[in-house]
Scaffold this active site. Structure first.
Site, PDB file in Angstrom:
ATOM      1  N   ASN A   1       0.871  -1.182   0.000  1.00  0.00           N
ATOM      2  CA  ASN A   1       0.000   0.000   0.000  1.00  0.00           C
ATOM      3  C   ASN A   1       0.905   1.227   0.000  1.00  0.00           C
ATOM      4  O   ASN A   1       1.508   1.537   1.023  1.00  0.00           O
ATOM      5  CB  ASN A   1      -0.894  -0.045   1.248  1.00  0.00           C
ATOM      6  CG  ASN A   1      -1.700   1.220   1.427  1.00  0.00           C
ATOM      7  OD1 ASN A   1      -1.799   2.047   0.511  1.00  0.00           O
ATOM      8  ND2 ASN A   1      -2.282   1.381   2.610  1.00  0.00           N
ATOM      9  N   LYS A   7       0.087   4.245  -0.209  1.00  0.00           N
ATOM     10  CA  LYS A   7      -0.593   5.393   0.422  1.00  0.00           C
ATOM     11  C   LYS A   7      -0.425   6.650  -0.433  1.00  0.00           C
ATOM     12  O   LYS A   7      -0.369   6.553  -1.655  1.00  0.00           O
ATOM     13  CB  LYS A   7      -0.067   5.595   1.849  1.00  0.00           C
ATOM     14  CG  LYS A   7      -0.090   4.319   2.689  1.00  0.00           C
ATOM     15  CD  LYS A   7       0.061   4.601   4.148  1.00  0.00           C
ATOM     16  CE  LYS A   7       0.182   3.304   4.897  1.00  0.00           C
ATOM     17  NZ  LYS A   7       0.013   3.449   6.329  1.00  0.00           N
ATOM     18  N   HIS A  59      -9.464   0.835   5.021  1.00  0.00           N
ATOM     19  CA  HIS A  59      -8.190   1.046   5.713  1.00  0.00           C
ATOM     20  C   HIS A  59      -8.425   1.952   6.917  1.00  0.00           C
ATOM     21  O   HIS A  59      -9.254   2.853   6.875  1.00  0.00           O
ATOM     22  CB  HIS A  59      -7.173   1.674   4.745  1.00  0.00           C
ATOM     23  CG  HIS A  59      -5.781   1.658   5.294  1.00  0.00           C
ATOM     24  ND1 HIS A  59      -5.344   2.595   6.201  1.00  0.00           N
ATOM     25  CD2 HIS A  59      -4.753   0.803   5.091  1.00  0.00           C
ATOM     26  CE1 HIS A  59      -4.087   2.320   6.523  1.00  0.00           C
ATOM     27  NE2 HIS A  59      -3.705   1.235   5.875  1.00  0.00           N
ATOM     28  N   GLU A 102      -6.874   4.366   8.003  1.00  0.00           N
ATOM     29  CA  GLU A 102      -6.716   5.808   7.737  1.00  0.00           C
ATOM     30  C   GLU A 102      -7.983   6.359   7.085  1.00  0.00           C
ATOM     31  O   GLU A 102      -8.353   7.518   7.323  1.00  0.00           O
ATOM     32  CB  GLU A 102      -5.456   6.035   6.877  1.00  0.00           C
ATOM     33  CG  GLU A 102      -4.197   5.820   7.716  1.00  0.00           C
ATOM     34  CD  GLU A 102      -2.992   5.287   6.967  1.00  0.00           C
ATOM     35  OE1 GLU A 102      -2.956   5.371   5.734  1.00  0.00           O
ATOM     36  OE2 GLU A 102      -2.064   4.785   7.640  1.00  0.00           O
ATOM     37  N   GLU A 144      -5.265  -5.380  10.661  1.00  0.00           N
ATOM     38  CA  GLU A 144      -4.273  -4.332  10.884  1.00  0.00           C
ATOM     39  C   GLU A 144      -4.557  -3.644  12.213  1.00  0.00           C
ATOM     40  O   GLU A 144      -5.397  -2.722  12.266  1.00  0.00           O
ATOM     41  CB  GLU A 144      -4.333  -3.299   9.761  1.00  0.00           C
ATOM     42  CG  GLU A 144      -4.092  -3.868   8.396  1.00  0.00           C
ATOM     43  CD  GLU A 144      -3.529  -2.820   7.448  1.00  0.00           C
ATOM     44  OE1 GLU A 144      -2.408  -2.997   6.989  1.00  0.00           O
ATOM     45  OE2 GLU A 144      -4.206  -1.807   7.212  1.00  0.00           O
ATOM     46  N   GLY A 175       2.402   2.022  10.764  1.00  0.00           N
ATOM     47  CA  GLY A 175       3.317   3.146  10.591  1.00  0.00           C
ATOM     48  C   GLY A 175       4.001   3.586  11.869  1.00  0.00           C
ATOM     49  O   GLY A 175       4.623   4.642  11.922  1.00  0.00           O
ATOM     50  N   SER A 179       3.517  -2.365  10.378  1.00  0.00           N
ATOM     51  CA  SER A 179       4.979  -2.364  10.545  1.00  0.00           C
ATOM     52  C   SER A 179       5.619  -3.711  10.214  1.00  0.00           C
ATOM     53  O   SER A 179       6.588  -4.121  10.857  1.00  0.00           O
ATOM     54  CB  SER A 179       5.356  -1.910  11.968  1.00  0.00           C
ATOM     55  OG  SER A 179       4.879  -0.596  12.200  1.00  0.00           O
ATOM     56  N   GLY A 235       2.846  -1.159   4.340  1.00  0.00           N
ATOM     57  CA  GLY A 235       2.863   0.278   4.061  1.00  0.00           C
ATOM     58  C   GLY A 235       4.284   0.756   3.805  1.00  0.00           C
ATOM     59  O   GLY A 235       4.803   0.652   2.695  1.00  0.00           O
TER      60      GLY A 235
HETATM   61  C1  PEP Z   1      -0.770  -0.089   6.135  1.00  0.00           C
HETATM   62  O1  PEP Z   1      -0.890   1.083   5.894  1.00  0.00           O
HETATM   63  O2  PEP Z   1      -1.632  -0.867   5.711  1.00  0.00           O
HETATM   64  C2  PEP Z   1       0.395  -0.537   6.901  1.00  0.00           C
HETATM   65  C3  PEP Z   1       0.388  -1.752   7.366  1.00  0.00           C
HETATM   66  O3  PEP Z   1       1.395   0.364   7.080  1.00  0.00           O
HETATM   67  P1  PEP Z   1       2.856   0.078   7.735  1.00  0.00           P
HETATM   68  O4  PEP Z   1       3.369  -1.174   7.117  1.00  0.00           O
HETATM   69  O5  PEP Z   1       3.667   1.274   7.381  1.00  0.00           O
HETATM   70  O6  PEP Z   1       2.635  -0.068   9.201  1.00  0.00           O
END
Ligand code: PEP
Length: 251
Positions: free
Chosen positions: A10, A12, A96, A98, A168, A174, A214, A235
Site C-alpha cells: 500500500n 498510500k 483502511h 486511515e 491491521e 506506521g 509495521s 505500508g
Molecule cells: C498499512 O498502511 O496498511 C500498513 C500496514 O502500514 P505500515 O506497514 O507502514 O505499518
C-alpha cells in the site's frame, strides 16, 4: 487446501509519477517473476495506469487504495470500480484505518464498497483492526467481530471467498510497533471464527487473512510462519524495492 500467501504493498499518498515508475520498474526486476506467492502493489490513483503498464506481463498485480460504491455521476473527487478496471486494477483496499479515522469510513460504507467491487469482478482487501484504546479496553474481539460482520453483510459465500481480509491493529500501522506473533495469530484465529459464524468452516479455511502493521524484512519470518497469517499488507516497507523484496522472499 493450503492458502497461497499474498503480499500487497500500500503506497498510500506517496510517489509522484516519476517516483512510481521508478519503483514499479525496480519491483518488476526484483520480484516480477515470483509466482509462489501472490504479489500486488497499490499506488495512488494518479499512478495506477503508468504502474499498470510497467508491471504488465510480470506476476505483480495492480491494486487501488479505495473506490466509491456508485457506478458514476456527481461524486466529485471519487473513482468508480469501472474506472479502476479500465486501467487494469485487480485488487481494491477497502476500509483502511486511515480511511476510517480521517475520511468517515464506516462498516456500512465498507460493505457498500465491497459489494460494488465484487459486482465489478474485482477483488476486495478488507481492512479491520482495533485501536490502542480498544485493545487496552479488551475490546479487540468486539471490534473485529463488528467490522467483519459489517463488511460481509449480504455477501454470498462464493463472493466472500474472493475477498482478502487484512488484520491491521491500528496501533501498529506506521508506528514501528508490531503485534507479537501471538497477538497476530490470536486475532487471525478469532477472525476465522467470526467467518465460521457468518458462513461455515470452508469459507473460514478459504479466505486469506493478511497481517498489516509495521511488517518489515526483519519480522516477516516470524509472522508468516503463523498458521493463520496468510501474507501481509505492507505500508512503509512497500516503498523501497529491497524492503519489499525482503518481505516477499522469505515466503
Ligand atoms: C498499512 O498502511 O496498511 C500498513 C500496514 O502500514 P505500515 O506497514 O507502514 O505499518
Amino acid at each position: 487446501m493450503a492458502r497461497k500467501k499474498f503480499i500487497a504493498g500500500n503506497w498510500k499518498m506517496n510517489t509522484t509519477l516519476d517516483e512510481a515508475r521508478a519503483l514499479a520498474k525496480g519491483l518488476v526486476e526484483a520480484c516480477g517473476k515470483i509466482t509462489d506467492v501472490d504479489v500486488a502493489v497499490c499506488p495512488p490513483y494518479t499512478n495506477l495506469q503508468a504502474v499498470g503498464e510497467i508491471i504488465k506481463g510480470s506476476s505483480i498485480k495492480l491494486g487501488a487504495q479505495d473506490v466509491h460504491w456508485e457506478a458514476k455521476g456527481a461524486y466529485t473527487g471519487k473513482i468508480s470500480c469501472a474506472m479502476l478496471k479500465s486501467v487494469g486494477v485487480t485488487y481494491v483496499i477497502i476500509g483502511h484505518s486511515e480511511q476510517r479515522t480521517y475520511f468517515h469510513e464506516t462498516d456500512e460504507t465498507v460493505n457498500k464498497k465491497a459489494k460494488a467491487v465484487l459486482a465489478a469482478d474485482l477483488r476486495p482487501i478488507i481492512c479491520v483492526g482495533e485501536t490502542l484504546a480498544e485493545r487496552k479496553a479488551g475490546r479487540l474481539t468486539v471490534v473485529a467481530e463488528r467490522q467483519v460482520k459489517g463488511a460481509f453483510a449480504g455477501i454470498s459465500e462464493a463472493d466472500a471467498l474472493k475477498c482478502t481480509i487484512a488484520y491491521e491493529p491500528v496501533w501498529a500501522i506506521g508506528t514501528g510497533e508490531v503485534a507479537t506473533p501471538q497477538q497476530a495469530n490470536e486475532a487471525h484465529q478469532f477472525i476465522r471464527k467470526v467467518i465460521v459464524s457468518v458462513y461455515n468452516n470452508a469459507a473460514a479455511e478459504g479466505i486469506r487473512i493478511q497481517y498489516g502493521g509495521s511488517m518489515k524484512p526483519d519480522n516477516v519470518k516470524d509472522l508468516l510462519a503463523l498458521s493463520d497469517v496468510d501474507g501481509g499488507l505492507i505500508g512503509g516497507a512497500a516503498l523501497k524495492v529491497q524492503d519489499f523484496l525482503g518481505i516477499i522472499k522469505p515466503v
